[in-house]
Design a protein around this motif. Structure first.
Motif, PDB file in Angstrom:
ATOM      1  N   ILE A 164      30.467  29.978  36.822  1.00  0.00           N
ATOM      2  CA  ILE A 164      30.349  30.430  38.348  1.00  0.00           C
ATOM      3  C   ILE A 164      28.950  30.318  38.705  1.00  0.00           C
ATOM      4  O   ILE A 164      28.606  29.929  39.823  1.00  0.00           O
ATOM      5  CB  ILE A 164      30.890  31.559  38.687  1.00  0.00           C
ATOM      6  CG1 ILE A 164      32.289  31.758  38.243  1.00  0.00           C
ATOM      7  CG2 ILE A 164      30.941  32.041  40.220  1.00  0.00           C
ATOM      8  CD1 ILE A 164      33.363  30.931  38.757  1.00  0.00           C
ATOM      9  N   GLU A 177      26.923  27.601  41.333  1.00  0.00           N
ATOM     10  CA  GLU A 177      25.822  28.067  42.166  1.00  0.00           C
ATOM     11  C   GLU A 177      24.583  27.062  41.996  1.00  0.00           C
ATOM     12  O   GLU A 177      24.027  26.899  43.026  1.00  0.00           O
ATOM     13  CB  GLU A 177      25.820  29.683  42.134  1.00  0.00           C
ATOM     14  CG  GLU A 177      24.616  29.763  43.260  1.00  0.00           C
ATOM     15  CD  GLU A 177      24.690  31.392  43.410  1.00  0.00           C
ATOM     16  OE1 GLU A 177      25.338  31.945  44.192  1.00  0.00           O
ATOM     17  OE2 GLU A 177      24.046  32.134  42.776  1.00  0.00           O
ATOM     18  N   THR A 220      26.739  32.311  54.871  1.00  0.00           N
ATOM     19  CA  THR A 220      28.145  31.568  54.517  1.00  0.00           C
ATOM     20  C   THR A 220      28.660  32.083  53.020  1.00  0.00           C
ATOM     21  O   THR A 220      28.389  31.541  52.007  1.00  0.00           O
ATOM     22  CB  THR A 220      27.423  29.957  54.116  1.00  0.00           C
ATOM     23  OG1 THR A 220      26.504  29.884  53.527  1.00  0.00           O
ATOM     24  CG2 THR A 220      27.336  29.453  55.568  1.00  0.00           C
ATOM     25  N   PRO A 221      29.027  33.329  53.151  1.00  0.00           N
ATOM     26  CA  PRO A 221      29.721  33.780  51.899  1.00  0.00           C
ATOM     27  C   PRO A 221      31.052  33.046  51.383  1.00  0.00           C
ATOM     28  O   PRO A 221      31.481  32.334  52.103  1.00  0.00           O
ATOM     29  CB  PRO A 221      29.831  35.157  52.321  1.00  0.00           C
ATOM     30  CG  PRO A 221      30.312  35.054  53.723  1.00  0.00           C
ATOM     31  CD  PRO A 221      29.241  34.066  54.520  1.00  0.00           C
ATOM     32  N   LEU A 222      31.082  33.351  50.241  1.00  0.00           N
ATOM     33  CA  LEU A 222      32.249  32.428  49.596  1.00  0.00           C
ATOM     34  C   LEU A 222      33.514  33.238  49.904  1.00  0.00           C
ATOM     35  O   LEU A 222      33.376  34.469  49.971  1.00  0.00           O
ATOM     36  CB  LEU A 222      31.936  32.439  47.951  1.00  0.00           C
ATOM     37  CG  LEU A 222      31.440  31.104  47.640  1.00  0.00           C
ATOM     38  CD1 LEU A 222      29.850  31.286  47.375  1.00  0.00           C
ATOM     39  CD2 LEU A 222      31.959  30.733  46.370  1.00  0.00           C
ATOM     40  N   VAL A 223      34.727  32.364  50.017  1.00  0.00           N
ATOM     41  CA  VAL A 223      36.028  33.106  50.483  1.00  0.00           C
ATOM     42  C   VAL A 223      36.729  32.619  49.370  1.00  0.00           C
ATOM     43  O   VAL A 223      37.974  33.396  49.137  1.00  0.00           O
ATOM     44  CB  VAL A 223      36.599  32.748  51.734  1.00  0.00           C
ATOM     45  CG1 VAL A 223      35.607  33.290  52.815  1.00  0.00           C
ATOM     46  CG2 VAL A 223      36.328  31.347  51.812  1.00  0.00           C
ATOM     47  N   LYS A 224      36.332  31.670  48.488  1.00  0.00           N
ATOM     48  CA  LYS A 224      37.346  31.169  47.358  1.00  0.00           C
ATOM     49  C   LYS A 224      36.628  30.237  46.417  1.00  0.00           C
ATOM     50  O   LYS A 224      35.620  29.807  46.672  1.00  0.00           O
ATOM     51  CB  LYS A 224      38.475  30.072  48.090  1.00  0.00           C
ATOM     52  CG  LYS A 224      39.801  30.197  47.544  1.00  0.00           C
ATOM     53  CD  LYS A 224      40.441  28.982  47.963  1.00  0.00           C
ATOM     54  CE  LYS A 224      41.820  29.654  49.083  1.00  0.00           C
ATOM     55  NZ  LYS A 224      42.780  29.941  48.332  1.00  0.00           N
ATOM     56  N   ILE A 225      37.115  30.766  45.153  1.00  0.00           N
ATOM     57  CA  ILE A 225      36.248  29.910  44.007  1.00  0.00           C
ATOM     58  C   ILE A 225      37.481  29.655  42.878  1.00  0.00           C
ATOM     59  O   ILE A 225      38.366  30.496  42.992  1.00  0.00           O
ATOM     60  CB  ILE A 225      35.106  30.391  43.395  1.00  0.00           C
ATOM     61  CG1 ILE A 225      34.293  29.478  42.895  1.00  0.00           C
ATOM     62  CG2 ILE A 225      35.363  31.821  42.778  1.00  0.00           C
ATOM     63  CD1 ILE A 225      32.774  29.709  42.645  1.00  0.00           C
ATOM     64  N   ASN A 226      37.406  28.613  42.261  1.00  0.00           N
ATOM     65  CA  ASN A 226      38.402  28.408  41.104  1.00  0.00           C
ATOM     66  C   ASN A 226      37.626  27.629  40.125  1.00  0.00           C
ATOM     67  O   ASN A 226      36.626  26.680  40.347  1.00  0.00           O
ATOM     68  CB  ASN A 226      39.646  28.070  41.692  1.00  0.00           C
ATOM     69  CG  ASN A 226      39.622  26.327  42.010  1.00  0.00           C
ATOM     70  OD1 ASN A 226      39.272  25.749  41.318  1.00  0.00           O
ATOM     71  ND2 ASN A 226      40.051  26.284  43.187  1.00  0.00           N
ATOM     72  N   CYS A 227      37.845  27.545  39.028  1.00  0.00           N
ATOM     73  CA  CYS A 227      37.455  27.008  37.841  1.00  0.00           C
ATOM     74  C   CYS A 227      38.467  26.759  36.867  1.00  0.00           C
ATOM     75  O   CYS A 227      39.239  27.499  36.384  1.00  0.00           O
ATOM     76  CB  CYS A 227      36.350  27.600  37.241  1.00  0.00           C
ATOM     77  SG  CYS A 227      35.205  26.426  35.982  1.00  0.00           S
TER      78      CYS A 227
END
Lengths: 141, 141, 141, 141
Positions: free
Chosen positions: B31, B35, B59-66
């Protein structure tokens, strides 16, 4: 005349992400453990980061040290003991002792020194009134 | 009409503190790698956190995937490739590919989605003018 | 026939080092929070990293995702709820819900998927006997 | 007779996740910066963690300290200078100076002390032959 001892103690498990290649807690995490101790102390004695900020000050660290005596492994529990060290200077000094919970072995010792900045981020050379009042409240002076 | 591809590529060594108990890079560090990719992209294409902030947005994150396909070890070098994915919504979307540098093996893929907040931290539902201008500049629209 | 729900819940304060430039918890720390949830679940239901390792397996993550709905601030307390999601595949799947403790607001949701490796780090394609036994013990099958 | 100075210098940007609530680099990250310096030194002078490990030793830290003189902000670049400090004891000692790249302002100084453990994790009290050879190679003794 003796000075009253202000001490807080907090316990938590070693987290998986804190263990390194050598399968011991990575040394940098002890700095985080000391911060967890400092935060616990602040909650207990009414001198948290936010409470200091409400008085118009920030307290960045100017010095930190840590002596590593033993190691911590995954699944160990950690005890952080935070002790306030009084000073005549405009500083907040804490001494830390970090123990392995299972056998109460002393794993590390450390110290941190913080100074006071005002909201313009200027160094404050005399002890702020709110901090003098805090000392009095806890019988330090 | 094809959309121009905006891609940045950054390389750095795995750091000791990033390797975990299993002696591979701890998954949470990917993660952080994404960034580092996003920051590199921002520097390259003039859309860094600070440049967005100067325009009055966060611009905060609302979704992340890995998705983790292979592992990284200590002394590996990491390549993070960050690709801008255009969207009609008021969002910033990036797709990431993380490679081991030595053999260019694909180690992980991921995606992040950011939204725009104004300085009152209210969600902005339409694409901000500065971002439309940024798209135009880079030939996306 | 209903499947028994296996859920654990752990609470802890946001730590100073987890808060970012935007003065909210940095998104990458939610991955750590999910791990704290997974570790709490493992301790509660006898399926911790070390217990799995004693059976001869490692369980690296192959997939993680997180949806951020609200933000967490310094001095918030976090609740991580970890729920086991059963699968016919040789996988361990958890669903996470992260709450702000003060108002029980849902702050984020996520999911993690782990696979089984044997001690030669080879992928195991069938559910290991110890894990079948674990499922039976908790009434899942 | 003068001792040759062994120094390495590495530069990298402050990463978003390293900046704290006060919008400066969180103090604990300086410990990570020192490690990035130590790793850079190891790569340059052939004394990396892995090279030491191949000789049959581990070198955990027993002492670390850091003095914070200035602050680092997001978008600053960091320079870490790592200098080997020779000792008659079976120790590896490094002194660090951390600079802001833009104005070469000295931001922090620190020191780390490591000891040698053999593969049974027993403390080694005399300087290991490989390390004596390393010193000779670099003209320290």
């Amino acid at each position: 005349m003796t000075t009253k001892e202000l001490i807080s103690t907090v316990e938590f498990p070693v987290r998986f992400s804190e263990v390194d290649f050598m399968q011991i807690v990575w040394h940098g995490n002890y700095i985080k453990y000391m911060e967890e101790g400092r935060e616990d102390f602040g909650r207990k004695y009414g001198i948290s980061y936010m409470q200091i900020r409400d008085k118009g000050y920030m307290t960045p660290l100017v010095k930190i040290n840590c002596d590593f005596k033993k190691t911590l492994s995954y699944e160990d529990k950690v005890i952080v003991e935070t002790r306030y060290i009084d000073s005549d200077a405009a500083k907040i000094i804490y001494a830390f002792r970090i123990f392995r919970a299972s056998d109460h072995e002393l794993v590390a010792t450390g110290e941190s020194v913080q100074v006071f900045l005002d909201m313009n981020r200027e160094l404050v050379l005399t002890i702020p009134p709110f901090f003098e009042a805090w000392k009095k409240k806890w019988g330090i002076r």
